[in-house]
Motif scaffolding. Structure first.
Motif, PDB file in Angstrom:
ATOM      1  N   PHE A  59       0.862  -1.169   0.000  1.00 16.28           N
ATOM      2  CA  PHE A  59       0.000   0.000   0.000  1.00 16.28           C
ATOM      3  C   PHE A  59       0.902   1.222   0.000  1.00 16.28           C
ATOM      4  O   PHE A  59       2.004   1.183   0.522  1.00 16.28           O
ATOM      5  CB  PHE A  59      -0.852  -0.042   1.269  1.00 16.28           C
ATOM      6  N   ARG A  60       0.445   2.277  -0.643  1.00 16.20           N
ATOM      7  CA  ARG A  60       1.297   3.458  -0.700  1.00 16.20           C
ATOM      8  C   ARG A  60       0.515   4.682  -0.269  1.00 16.20           C
ATOM      9  O   ARG A  60      -0.677   4.795  -0.552  1.00 16.20           O
ATOM     10  CB  ARG A  60       1.801   3.643  -2.128  1.00 16.20           C
ATOM     11  N   MET A  61       1.203   5.570   0.445  1.00 20.41           N
ATOM     12  CA  MET A  61       0.583   6.838   0.817  1.00 20.41           C
ATOM     13  C   MET A  61       1.488   7.955   0.331  1.00 20.41           C
ATOM     14  O   MET A  61       2.678   7.958   0.648  1.00 20.41           O
ATOM     15  CB  MET A  61       0.430   6.932   2.329  1.00 20.41           C
ATOM     16  N   ASP A  62       0.932   8.855  -0.436  1.00 20.15           N
ATOM     17  CA  ASP A  62       1.669  10.056  -0.833  1.00 20.15           C
ATOM     18  C   ASP A  62       1.414  11.100   0.236  1.00 20.15           C
ATOM     19  O   ASP A  62       0.317  11.640   0.333  1.00 20.15           O
ATOM     20  CB  ASP A  62       1.183  10.555  -2.194  1.00 20.15           C
ATOM     21  N   VAL A  63       2.417  11.368   1.040  1.00 24.07           N
ATOM     22  CA  VAL A  63       2.230  12.250   2.185  1.00 24.07           C
ATOM     23  C   VAL A  63       2.976  13.547   1.923  1.00 24.07           C
ATOM     24  O   VAL A  63       4.098  13.540   1.423  1.00 24.07           O
ATOM     25  CB  VAL A  63       2.784  11.594   3.468  1.00 24.07           C
ATOM     26  N   ALA A  64       2.327  14.651   2.239  1.00 24.85           N
ATOM     27  CA  ALA A  64       3.020  15.942   2.230  1.00 24.85           C
ATOM     28  C   ALA A  64       3.186  16.372   3.673  1.00 24.85           C
ATOM     29  O   ALA A  64       2.199  16.425   4.418  1.00 24.85           O
ATOM     30  CB  ALA A  64       2.220  16.973   1.459  1.00 24.85           C
TER      31      ALA A  64
END
Lengths: 226, 395, 204
Positions: free
Chosen positions: B49-54
């Motif tokens: 699973f991937r999360m694009d976090v800023a």
């Protein structure tokens, strides 16, 4: 819970001209559904959520279904005048002939919503919407502003079926990568031909592997001839 | 019918925004957000699973989940397979709980074809279903603690109990994980009296495990400091976002499909639905432990009352199974939430449409809302408390 | 340079241990294979179960799971590799330092398994990276993973440090990096790395 007829009447009272239709389910489950018109669906959805008695505040499941163009051939009895020679005299006689006619029933993409109520603990109420066709008129209103749970499920339907949801806050591909061109859950999707190694093929896979090998051979022969 | 942005802003159930006062980055100072891609290879993501976090300093300013790294085309394959051939595929949806997946699918097909299930089979379904819930909750708490940095011990405790339950599954169905046990109109094989005795023995040991687990974890100071007040999910947002299972009940919404739908024979058992107060990570962790105890209670009752009789409806058709045209939506309370199957039959041997309503996928809808404004280390915990399995999220 | 086995045993009885550099080197490598903390699908749960108390992978010196590819010696492809994930798998493999090994765990990693006909499923990771040990099963039992470890240890033990058949990491001409496939409009491009995988000939 209200019956589907009562829900339909309530919707029509609340949203005039909603044009709701009951779609019968002939199976033993008897989960009949309501077909909404895309034009008024958003108002109807808000009514279903906010109505105190129905309180359908839980959108559980959103499903895309592909119904491709169907070619229907049916036998029609046609009566026509035929000129025949009976007993040496030319006569015009009416004759009934059976003719096979083909017509194409245009296909569409369908989106099905399963609603429940967490406060009243009833359900499911099933809503359906159809697009006009499968190619260019594939827009439907998004239900995400009414129920957040539609957010990812509608993105999935956009990705796999190509239904464009108007008003969706973030409509991007979700399961396949960006730059992928097809909508693989459609029934006419052509999968990539990687049947080059099938050691234990049978049935459908065997047919595909054979087709692949024939194509490879033809390409090789064409290459050798040049 | 278009709806405006104000429509959404007026609705409390609409998407959350970052809490006030958490923004420190200022383009005028030359500071800006740091974009981090967590996953698909990340030890905390429970798979791919991937999360694009800023990130704004340590705080999460934006989080976009990215799916599809385990998209195995379950639904497309289901349309090409016969009804029975899809049963082993359902094992691989939520691969920790294969038996509840079987159950949901069997239930949907039974609704579609109008089939009945014998009483003994219902009892067996409840027994294996609740055993599945026990091992899932033990494991999910173990993984949550692993994510928190409690490396090993809680997870090993969870796995120790799980192995005992998997041995039972293997004795009954022939496989540890992919049980493929249920059929339309019953169960594949009957349980022997020896198996039931062995199960009683394992179940008798479970309260001790729950005590030990609770004594180890519930009042642990570090755990409380890390989880209380973190990742709060408000009940109205939870309902609107279709959250189900322990996560919904941790937010205080009383909705358990075992109580609401009265499916199978859950009416006969006496059990409570634990509810949370705050909807934070600690409540979600606690709800799982409390549900585990309720499941032990159901197991004890079911193992006491199980009647004799057949485990398959004699009228059920296994070969050449073609339900009448129509459609059905069947759902159960799986350990992670509402697991539903929506099937459309056109009268053929394969379903025309085969849709899985996965609980973990829908539960991730509010991941961003829960994470905004928290430290990046808490993202790992919040994700762990959702309890996802990627086989089900991406299908 | 092999040691006479009988002489070695005899000397061992006298308290004298002799070995070769190669044996010592392989002994060290064989007993501290660090796997990468990398789970893909169902098989990952069985992989975790293998590391837990009951099956205890630590007996084989391989319990230290490292999240970073830079610190790992071995990659266990535990589950279905989808076409969306395949570029990442190859990239991770490229980031691992030599000597590195790959175990393809389960039917999906070997061939696509039950999901083989899916449009997004790769039909075996050996199309892009070299695989040392294949384990069949769906999922393989933890015992099968242990057997794969033992097989890999035997393989490491048998490697000679010099000569024509020396392993890849001692051969400067062998490829160190493998091409990462690109996600295309309909499929991965290329569909297989021709240097690693060619269509096997089936003998019936």
């Amino acid at each position: 819970m209200k019956t589907l007829e009562e829900i339909k009447a309530a919707i029509e009272a609340a949203v005039p001209g909603a044009g709701v239709e009951i779609v019968q389910n002939p199976g033993p489950a008897a989960q009949h559904s309501l077909r909404l018109q895309p034009g008024s669906a958003f108002e109807v959805a808000k009514f279903l959520r906010d109505d105190a008695e129905l309180a359908l505040n839980f959108l559980s499941n959103v499903t895309g279904v592909d119904w491709p163009d169907k070619e229907i051939s049916e036998k029609v009895k046609v009566t026509r005048a035929v000129t025949k020679t009976v007993d040496g005299v030319e006569q015009t006689v009416e004759e009934t002939v059976e003719e096979t006619r083909k017509r194409v029933e245009p296909g569409y993409l369908e989106v099905v919503y399963h609603l429940f109520s967490m406060t009243q603990k009833h359900g499911p109420v099933i809503l359906r919407m159809r697009t006009e066709n499968r190619s260019d008129k594939v827009e439907l209103p998004s239900m995400t502003p009414v129920w957040r749970s539609a957010e990812f499920q509608e993105r999935e339907i956009f990705d796999l079926y190509g239904v464009v949801f108007r008003g969706h806050p973030d409509l991007r591909r979700i399961l396949m990568w960006e730059g992928f061109k097809d909508h693989p859950m459609r029934r006419d999707y052509v999968e990539p031909d990687d049947y080059d190694y099938e050691p234990t093929a049978h049935d459908a896979v065997l047919a595909k592997a054979k087709a692949h090998q024939a194509a490879q051979q033809a390409a090789a022969e064409k290459g050798a001839a040049q | 019918m278009m709806h405006s942005a104000t429509d959404m802003a007026a609705d409390p159930r609409a998407r959350a925004t970052r809490p006030e006062g958490t923004l420190v980055s200022d383009p005028d100072d030359g500071t800006e957000l740091l974009e981090v891609s967590m996953g698909p290879h990340h030890p905390s993501t429970h798979g791919v699973f991937r999360m694009d976090v800023a990130l704004d300093g340590e705080k999460v300013a934006r989080l976009k989940p990215v799916f599809g790294y385990l998209h195995r085309n379950h639904e497309k394959l289901g349309e090409g397979n016969s009804y029975l051939a899809s049963m082993p595929y359902t094992d691989r949806l939520d691969y920790i709980c294969s038996l509840t997946n079987n159950w949901a699918y069997a239930l949907a097909v039974e609704k579609l074809a109008g089939q009945e299930v014998p009483e003994r089979a219902e009892y067996l379904r409840v027994i294996v279903g609740e055993l599945t819930r026990v091992q899932n909750h033990a494991l999910s708490v173990g993984f949550l603690l692993q994510d928190m940095g409690a490396s090993g011990t809680p997870l090993m405790y969870g796995f120790r109990e799980r192995e005992k339950i998997l041995d039972l599954f293997e004795a009954l169905t022939g496989s540890r994980m992919m049980c493929n046990y249920m059929r339309f109109g019953g169960c594949r094989v009957d349980a022997t009296p020896e198996w039931l005795d062995a199960t009683r023995k394992v179940v008798a040991g479970l309260p001790g495990f729950a005590d030990e687990f609770e004594a180890l974890l519930c009042t642990n100071e570090i755990l409380m400091a890390r989880t209380q007040g973190v990742g709060i999910l408000k009940p109205d947002l939870a309902v609107s976002a279709g959250i189900t299972g322990p996560m919904l009940r941790a937010s205080g919404v009383n909705y358990d499909i075992r109580k609401v739908d009265h499916y199978s024979i859950y009416d006969r058992f006496d059990f409570k639905v634990p509810l949370g107060d705050h909807g934070d990570v600690y409540d979600r962790f606690m709800i799982r432990l409390l549900e585990l105890r309720q499941s032990i209670g159901i197991l004890e009752q079911a193992l006491k009352d199980i009647p004799g009789g057949p485990v398959m409806d004699p009228k059920a058709k296994i070969r050449n199974f073609r339900p009448k045209p129509g459609e059905a939506y069947g759902r159960i309370e799986a350990p992670k939430g509402e697991l539903g199957f929506y099937l459309i039959s056109d009268g053929g041997p394969n379903p025309y449409r085969y849709r899985v309503r996965p609980p973990s996928f829908v539960n991730l809808t509010v991941l961003e809302d829960m994470c905004l404004g928290h430290n990046v280390a808490d993202v790992v915990l919040i994700l762990g408390s959702v309890d996802i399995v990627l086989g089900e999220v991406d299908r | 340079m092999a040691v006479d086995q009988e002489l070695k045993i005899e000397l061992g009885k006298q308290g004298v241990f002799v070995t070769t550099l190669q044996e010592l080197y392989n002994w060290g490598r064989r007993n501290s294979v660090w796997p990468m903390n990398f789970g893909l699908a169902c098989c990952a749960i069985e992989m975790i179960a293998t590391t837990m108390a009951r099956y205890d992978l630590a007996r084989f010196g391989a319990e230290v799971f490292r999240p970073s590819p830079r610190q790992a010696d071995m990659m266990i492809i535990s589950g279905t590799v989808t076409k969306k994930m395949a570029p990442q798998v190859v990239r991770l493999y490229n980031q691992m330092a030599e000597p590195r090994y790959v175990i393809a765990m389960g039917a999906c990693a070997i061939s696509g398994g039950p999901f083989k006909q899916g449009y997004n499923v790769l039909k075996g990771i050996d199309r892009y990276i070299p695989v040392d040990v294949h384990i069949p099963g769906c999922p393989p039992r933890p015992e099968a993973l242990l057997e794969a470890f033992i097989t890999l240890q035997k393989k490491i033990d048998g490697q000679s440090l010099t000569g024509e058949d020396r392993p890849r990491f001692l051969n400067s001409e062998a490829p160190g990096e493998f091409a990462v496939p690109e996600p295309g409009e309909h499929d991965l491009e290329p569909a297989a790395n021709k240097n690693v995988w060619t269509v096997p000939v089936v003998i019936r």
